[in-house]
Design a protein around this motif. Sequence first.
Motif, mmCIF file in Angstrom:
data_model
loop_
_atom_site.group_PDB
_atom_site.id
_atom_site.type_symbol
_atom_site.label_atom_id
_atom_site.label_comp_id
_atom_site.label_asym_id
_atom_site.label_seq_id
_atom_site.Cartn_x
_atom_site.Cartn_y
_atom_site.Cartn_z
ATOM 1 N N LEU A 78 0.830 -1.206 0.000
ATOM 2 C CA LEU A 78 0.000 0.000 0.000
ATOM 3 C C LEU A 78 0.867 1.260 0.000
ATOM 4 O O LEU A 78 0.608 2.198 -0.733
ATOM 5 C CB LEU A 78 -0.944 0.005 1.201
ATOM 6 N N PHE A 79 1.929 1.266 0.831
ATOM 7 C CA PHE A 79 2.768 2.445 0.922
ATOM 8 C C PHE A 79 3.491 2.728 -0.390
ATOM 9 O O PHE A 79 3.665 3.875 -0.762
ATOM 10 C CB PHE A 79 3.766 2.323 2.076
ATOM 11 N N ARG A 80 3.893 1.700 -1.095
ATOM 12 C CA ARG A 80 4.532 1.914 -2.396
ATOM 13 C C ARG A 80 3.542 2.553 -3.366
ATOM 14 O O ARG A 80 3.905 3.418 -4.146
ATOM 15 C CB ARG A 80 5.060 0.595 -2.964
ATOM 16 N N SER A 81 2.303 2.136 -3.296
ATOM 17 C CA SER A 81 1.276 2.713 -4.175
ATOM 18 C C SER A 81 1.050 4.187 -3.861
ATOM 19 O O SER A 81 0.901 5.005 -4.764
ATOM 20 C CB SER A 81 -0.044 1.958 -4.023
ATOM 21 N N ILE A 82 1.011 4.509 -2.616
ATOM 22 C CA ILE A 82 0.799 5.901 -2.201
ATOM 23 C C ILE A 82 1.935 6.774 -2.709
ATOM 24 O O ILE A 82 1.717 7.878 -3.208
ATOM 25 C CB ILE A 82 0.660 6.003 -0.666
ATOM 26 N N PHE A 142 2.512 10.571 -4.311
ATOM 27 C CA PHE A 142 3.091 11.579 -3.424
ATOM 28 C C PHE A 142 4.573 11.284 -3.243
ATOM 29 O O PHE A 142 4.940 10.191 -2.817
ATOM 30 C CB PHE A 142 2.392 11.570 -2.062
ATOM 31 N N PRO A 143 5.431 12.245 -3.532
ATOM 32 C CA PRO A 143 6.867 11.999 -3.473
ATOM 33 C C PRO A 143 7.423 11.805 -2.059
ATOM 34 O O PRO A 143 8.510 11.277 -1.895
ATOM 35 C CB PRO A 143 7.465 13.251 -4.130
ATOM 36 N N SER A 144 6.651 12.251 -1.053
ATOM 37 C CA SER A 144 7.140 12.138 0.322
ATOM 38 C C SER A 144 5.968 12.094 1.290
ATOM 39 O O SER A 144 4.821 12.392 0.930
ATOM 40 C CB SER A 144 8.036 13.332 0.665
ATOM 41 N N LYS A 145 6.292 11.778 2.514
ATOM 42 C CA LYS A 145 5.284 11.780 3.581
ATOM 43 C C LYS A 145 4.723 13.191 3.758
ATOM 44 O O LYS A 145 3.524 13.382 3.947
ATOM 45 C CB LYS A 145 5.935 11.285 4.875
ATOM 46 N N HIS A 146 5.591 14.192 3.674
ATOM 47 C CA HIS A 146 5.145 15.582 3.834
ATOM 48 C C HIS A 146 4.160 15.979 2.729
ATOM 49 O O HIS A 146 3.176 16.675 2.992
ATOM 50 C CB HIS A 146 6.342 16.538 3.848
ATOM 51 N N ALA A 147 4.419 15.531 1.521
ATOM 52 C CA ALA A 147 3.509 15.839 0.409
ATOM 53 C C ALA A 147 2.151 15.180 0.633
ATOM 54 O O ALA A 147 1.110 15.777 0.337
ATOM 55 C CB ALA A 147 4.108 15.377 -0.911
ATOM 56 N N LEU A 148 2.155 13.976 1.167
ATOM 57 C CA LEU A 148 0.905 13.277 1.475
ATOM 58 C C LEU A 148 0.125 14.025 2.557
ATOM 59 O O LEU A 148 -1.076 14.268 2.416
ATOM 60 C CB LEU A 148 1.193 11.840 1.918
#
Length: 162
Positions: free
Chosen positions: A2-6, A10-16
């Motif tokens: 799932l995290f790879r799909s996200i 989104f290029p980073s956690k901050h962007a998400l």
Amino acid sequence: MLFRSIYRYFPSKHALVDAVIEQWLKPIEKGLKDIADSPDPARDKLERLTGAIFRAYRRKLEDDPELFDIFVTATLHSKGLSRRHRNRIVTELRRMVEDGMASGSFAIADSRTGVLLILDGLSRFLNPVSVSQDREATLVDLEVRMEKVSQIIFGSITSGRL
């Protein structure tokens, strides 16, 4: 998996996180624009707009404190998202103040003075950091305080006693 799909989106956690906060802010900002576009008197619009911001922040603080805390952190560090949100608020406030000046209901020399007075005087209710600090206060108590402070500020703008 799932995290790879996200991270494809989104290029980073901050962007998400920014995307999630932006989705929350979008309807708030649209509501502010709708208030500013309404045909109501400028003072009424200012009261509705500032109240709408405060209630939206307070609701998020109560319903999703983790996301609100992330928004507070972004505000503290003046991240792009929080800076853009503040600029949108300032834009709508300026429009309302200029509307009040044009109609003669606000007796101030320039819109910048009016906007700064509103932001400074109501920062306890319009700044996410300050809203966060009032977690233990009841919404009713805070709304009463905000109404009293608003009356003083908006009365000053109306009368020109700055």
